[in-house]
Design a protein around this motif. Structure first.
Motif, PDB file in Angstrom:
ATOM      1  N   PHE A  52      14.076  12.716 -18.458  1.00 10.36           N
ATOM      2  CA  PHE A  52      14.450  11.947 -17.265  1.00 10.36           C
ATOM      3  C   PHE A  52      14.028  12.696 -15.996  1.00 10.36           C
ATOM      4  O   PHE A  52      13.506  12.098 -15.053  1.00 10.36           O
ATOM      5  N   LEU A  53      14.257  14.014 -15.969  1.00 10.05           N
ATOM      6  CA  LEU A  53      13.954  14.819 -14.784  1.00 10.05           C
ATOM      7  C   LEU A  53      12.502  15.303 -14.735  1.00 10.05           C
ATOM      8  O   LEU A  53      12.058  15.809 -13.715  1.00 10.05           O
ATOM      9  N   GLY A  54      11.788  15.181 -15.857  1.00  7.33           N
ATOM     10  CA  GLY A  54      10.409  15.667 -15.905  1.00  7.33           C
ATOM     11  C   GLY A  54      10.330  17.189 -15.923  1.00  7.33           C
ATOM     12  O   GLY A  54       9.455  17.778 -15.305  1.00  7.33           O
ATOM     13  N   LEU A  80      19.698  10.749  -6.993  1.00  5.42           N
ATOM     14  CA  LEU A  80      19.954   9.891  -5.835  1.00  5.42           C
ATOM     15  C   LEU A  80      18.783   8.940  -5.610  1.00  5.42           C
ATOM     16  O   LEU A  80      18.961   7.746  -5.406  1.00  5.42           O
ATOM     17  N   ARG A  81      17.573   9.465  -5.689  1.00  4.86           N
ATOM     18  CA  ARG A  81      16.386   8.651  -5.435  1.00  4.86           C
ATOM     19  C   ARG A  81      16.191   7.576  -6.503  1.00  4.86           C
ATOM     20  O   ARG A  81      15.905   6.424  -6.189  1.00  4.86           O
ATOM     21  N   LEU A  82      16.390   7.935  -7.765  1.00  2.00           N
ATOM     22  CA  LEU A  82      16.116   6.985  -8.852  1.00  2.00           C
ATOM     23  C   LEU A  82      17.266   6.028  -9.135  1.00  2.00           C
ATOM     24  O   LEU A  82      17.044   4.882  -9.522  1.00  2.00           O
ATOM     25  N   LYS A  83      18.503   6.500  -8.963  1.00  2.00           N
ATOM     26  CA  LYS A  83      19.642   5.666  -9.355  1.00  2.00           C
ATOM     27  C   LYS A  83      20.679   5.508  -8.252  1.00  2.00           C
ATOM     28  O   LYS A  83      21.736   4.913  -8.486  1.00  2.00           O
ATOM     29  N   ARG A  84      20.406   6.066  -7.076  1.00  2.00           N
ATOM     30  CA  ARG A  84      21.331   5.994  -5.925  1.00  2.00           C
ATOM     31  C   ARG A  84      22.721   6.538  -6.247  1.00  2.00           C
ATOM     32  O   ARG A  84      23.730   6.037  -5.772  1.00  2.00           O
ATOM     33  N   PHE A 143      26.635  14.220 -14.410  1.00  3.48           N
ATOM     34  CA  PHE A 143      25.190  14.092 -14.231  1.00  3.48           C
ATOM     35  C   PHE A 143      24.567  13.419 -15.456  1.00  3.48           C
ATOM     36  O   PHE A 143      23.773  12.491 -15.319  1.00  3.48           O
ATOM     37  N   PHE A 144      24.916  13.901 -16.650  1.00  2.00           N
ATOM     38  CA  PHE A 144      24.401  13.290 -17.883  1.00  2.00           C
ATOM     39  C   PHE A 144      24.748  11.806 -17.922  1.00  2.00           C
ATOM     40  O   PHE A 144      23.891  10.967 -18.211  1.00  2.00           O
ATOM     41  N   GLU A 145      26.007  11.490 -17.634  1.00  2.00           N
ATOM     42  CA  GLU A 145      26.470  10.098 -17.664  1.00  2.00           C
ATOM     43  C   GLU A 145      25.692   9.233 -16.676  1.00  2.00           C
ATOM     44  O   GLU A 145      25.212   8.156 -17.017  1.00  2.00           O
ATOM     45  N   ALA A 146      25.561   9.704 -15.445  1.00  2.00           N
ATOM     46  CA  ALA A 146      24.879   8.933 -14.409  1.00  2.00           C
ATOM     47  C   ALA A 146      23.401   8.742 -14.726  1.00  2.00           C
ATOM     48  O   ALA A 146      22.825   7.691 -14.423  1.00  2.00           O
ATOM     49  N   ALA A 147      22.795   9.738 -15.339  1.00  2.00           N
ATOM     50  CA  ALA A 147      21.376   9.639 -15.693  1.00  2.00           C
ATOM     51  C   ALA A 147      21.176   8.774 -16.943  1.00  2.00           C
ATOM     52  O   ALA A 147      20.053   8.368 -17.244  1.00  2.00           O
ATOM     53  N   GLY A 148      22.267   8.499 -17.659  1.00  2.00           N
ATOM     54  CA  GLY A 148      22.156   7.697 -18.872  1.00  2.00           C
ATOM     55  C   GLY A 148      21.586   8.493 -20.032  1.00  2.00           C
ATOM     56  O   GLY A 148      20.927   7.940 -20.911  1.00  2.00           O
ATOM     57  N   CYS A 149      21.856   9.788 -20.034  1.00  2.00           N
ATOM     58  CA  CYS A 149      21.317  10.670 -21.064  1.00  2.00           C
ATOM     59  C   CYS A 149      22.447  11.262 -21.903  1.00  2.00           C
ATOM     60  O   CYS A 149      23.514  11.560 -21.384  1.00  2.00           O
ATOM     61  N   ARG A 150      22.156  11.438 -23.182  1.00  2.00           N
ATOM     62  CA  ARG A 150      23.159  12.013 -24.081  1.00  2.00           C
ATOM     63  C   ARG A 150      22.812  13.433 -24.491  1.00  2.00           C
ATOM     64  O   ARG A 150      23.695  14.205 -24.837  1.00  2.00           O
ATOM     65  N   THR A 151      21.535  13.768 -24.493  1.00  2.00           N
ATOM     66  CA  THR A 151      21.117  15.087 -24.956  1.00  2.00           C
ATOM     67  C   THR A 151      20.358  15.824 -23.860  1.00  2.00           C
ATOM     68  O   THR A 151      19.885  15.215 -22.891  1.00  2.00           O
TER      69      THR A 151
END
Length: 115
Positions: free
Chosen positions: A23-25, A49-53, A8-16
């Motif tokens: 990212f998720l608000g 899914l909605r933001l990055k498919r 999930f972190f990887e797909a969202a492009g987040c490290r922390t």
């Protein structure tokens, strides 16, 4: 071997946790709670899914395509066409039933955006 939360972190492009929360608000403490429970809330999967498919099944299991591609004018056959005839609480559903419902609802949402 990566965990669903790692994917999930990887797909969202987040490290922390702070980046993921932004990212998720949501609050960073919600990310920490999910990490503690070792579970990913369904609404996070829908957001990804909605933001990055990103395919929720890939996040949860590491199997299948990482990204889902839109299907224009293609009728889906197989398990995605399953519709529950009874209404049950999420705790009473299998993970497969919940994922089918998430994908069904997200597909409707995405189709609405593309028109």
């Amino acid at each position: 071997m990566s965990t669903p939360l790692d994917r999930f972190f990887e797909a969202a492009g987040c490290r922390t946790q702070v980046e993921l929360a932004e990212f998720l608000g949501i609050k960073q403490s919600s990310v920490a709670d999910a990490k503690k429970r070792k579970s990913i809330p369904a609404d996070w999967l829908v957001t990804l899914l909605r933001l990055k498919r990103i395919n929720p099944e890939w996040i949860l299991t590491g199997l299948g395509a990482r990204r889902l591609q839109p299907m224009d004018d293609v009728e889906v056959a197989g398990p995605l066409c399953v519709h529950l005839k009874e209404i049950r609480l999420p705790e009473e559903c299998t993970i497969e039933e919940l994922m089918i419902e998430i994908v069904r609802r997200t597909s409707k949402l995405l189709n609405g955006y593309s028109k």
